[in-house]
Scaffold this motif. Structure first.
Motif, PDB file in Angstrom:
ATOM      1  N   ASP A  61      40.320  29.365  31.470  1.00 39.42           N
ATOM      2  CA  ASP A  61      41.058  29.968  30.358  1.00 39.42           C
ATOM      3  C   ASP A  61      42.368  30.602  30.834  1.00 39.42           C
ATOM      4  O   ASP A  61      43.236  30.930  30.026  1.00 39.42           O
ATOM      5  CB  ASP A  61      40.205  30.985  29.609  1.00 39.42           C
ATOM      6  N   ASP A  63      43.285  33.521  31.958  1.00 33.00           N
ATOM      7  CA  ASP A  63      43.650  34.778  31.311  1.00 33.00           C
ATOM      8  C   ASP A  63      44.294  35.766  32.282  1.00 33.00           C
ATOM      9  O   ASP A  63      44.576  36.903  31.921  1.00 33.00           O
ATOM     10  CB  ASP A  63      42.437  35.404  30.628  1.00 33.00           C
ATOM     11  N   PRO A  84      41.323  27.513  26.683  1.00 33.27           N
ATOM     12  CA  PRO A  84      41.332  28.896  26.202  1.00 33.27           C
ATOM     13  C   PRO A  84      40.133  29.290  25.355  1.00 33.27           C
ATOM     14  O   PRO A  84      39.949  30.472  25.053  1.00 33.27           O
ATOM     15  CB  PRO A  84      42.623  28.951  25.369  1.00 33.27           C
ATOM     16  N   GLN A  86      37.059  30.830  24.107  1.00 31.04           N
ATOM     17  CA  GLN A  86      36.263  31.921  24.665  1.00 31.04           C
ATOM     18  C   GLN A  86      34.789  31.845  24.263  1.00 31.04           C
ATOM     19  O   GLN A  86      33.979  32.672  24.686  1.00 31.04           O
ATOM     20  CB  GLN A  86      36.844  33.268  24.222  1.00 31.04           C
ATOM     21  N   ASP A  90      33.563  28.869  31.500  1.00 30.68           N
ATOM     22  CA  ASP A  90      34.331  27.856  32.235  1.00 30.68           C
ATOM     23  C   ASP A  90      33.418  26.754  32.754  1.00 30.68           C
ATOM     24  O   ASP A  90      33.781  25.574  32.770  1.00 30.68           O
ATOM     25  CB  ASP A  90      35.100  28.497  33.391  1.00 30.68           C
TER      26      ASP A  90
END
Length: 220
Positions: A61, A63, A84, A86, A90
């Protein structure tokens, strides 16, 4: 430890390197030996680069901030996949990608240790993909994988084998274990089949009528 890979026929398992506790270089080297397709998850890219491993895909993602161009220059060719979403972890997204690309199996390392929440999630989420791709989580002390409805394998006497249910698993029957199950149920948090073992050198058989059961081959 590894250069870029040459085998692309998808006959060997892909290798997913997550971002948990590192396994030994010996184990990692053994898994890399078959020239697998290597997928690295998010911040693990930096530890992977330190070991001289050149993955095929880097995904996550993202982040936290990364210098994508610098990393792409160091590892060429490198496919960068931004995920991305959520809702999924992963690791789940990496398995989704491998299923989409037709890989029949995946070995997974660095998916345990460090954070307990990540460890539990990574292990239990294996069952979501069990009908689409064969998966095994490796660390220095364990080999963990979801069981099909019928399973058999030869083990030496005394091999520690733990049967861990994800939710409730019904109708479990075993042959070749020290503590046999005869059509019984296991439920996570209430009763599990932890710390069983192969009763003698030979085939261990496990069948399941309903539910998701993990087998953990562990050693101290």
């Amino acid at each position: 430890m590894s250069s870029h890979h040459f085998v692309r026929e998808k006959q060997e398992p892909a290798l997913i390197i997550a971002n948990g506790q590192e396994c030994s270089d010996e184990l990692l080297g053994q898994l890399l030996e078959w020239n697998p397709y290597v997928v690295v998850l998010d911040n693990a890219i930096y530890r992977v680069m330190e070991k001289g491993i050149k993955p095929d895909i880097w995904m996550g993602d993202f982040d936290t901030d990364h210098d994508f161009q610098s990393i792409a220059d160091r590892i060429y060719p490198l496919e960068i996949v931004h995920t991305p979403d959520q809702i999924k972890t992963d690791l789940e997204k990496a398995l989704d990608l491998l299923v989409e690309r037709g890989y029949p199996a995946a070995n997974i390392v660095w998916a345990t240790g460090r954070r307990a929440d990540h460890t539990i999630t990574n292990i239990t989420n294996l069952v979501r993909h069990k009908h689409q791709i064969k998966t095994v989580i490796f660390d220095d002390y364990s080999r963990i994988f979801p069981l099909p409805a019928s399973f058999e394998k030869w083990y030496p006497a005394g091999t520690p084998l733990s049967l861990i249910p994800v939710g409730t698993v019904e109708g479990i029957r075993t042959e070749g274990l020290k503590y046999e199950l005869a059509g019984e149920s296991l439920t996570i948090g209430y009763r599990t089949g932890s710390s069983n073992e192969a009763a003698k050198d030979g085939i261990v058989r496990i069948t399941v009528e309903k539910g998701d059961l993990l087998l953990m081959e562990c050693h101290d």
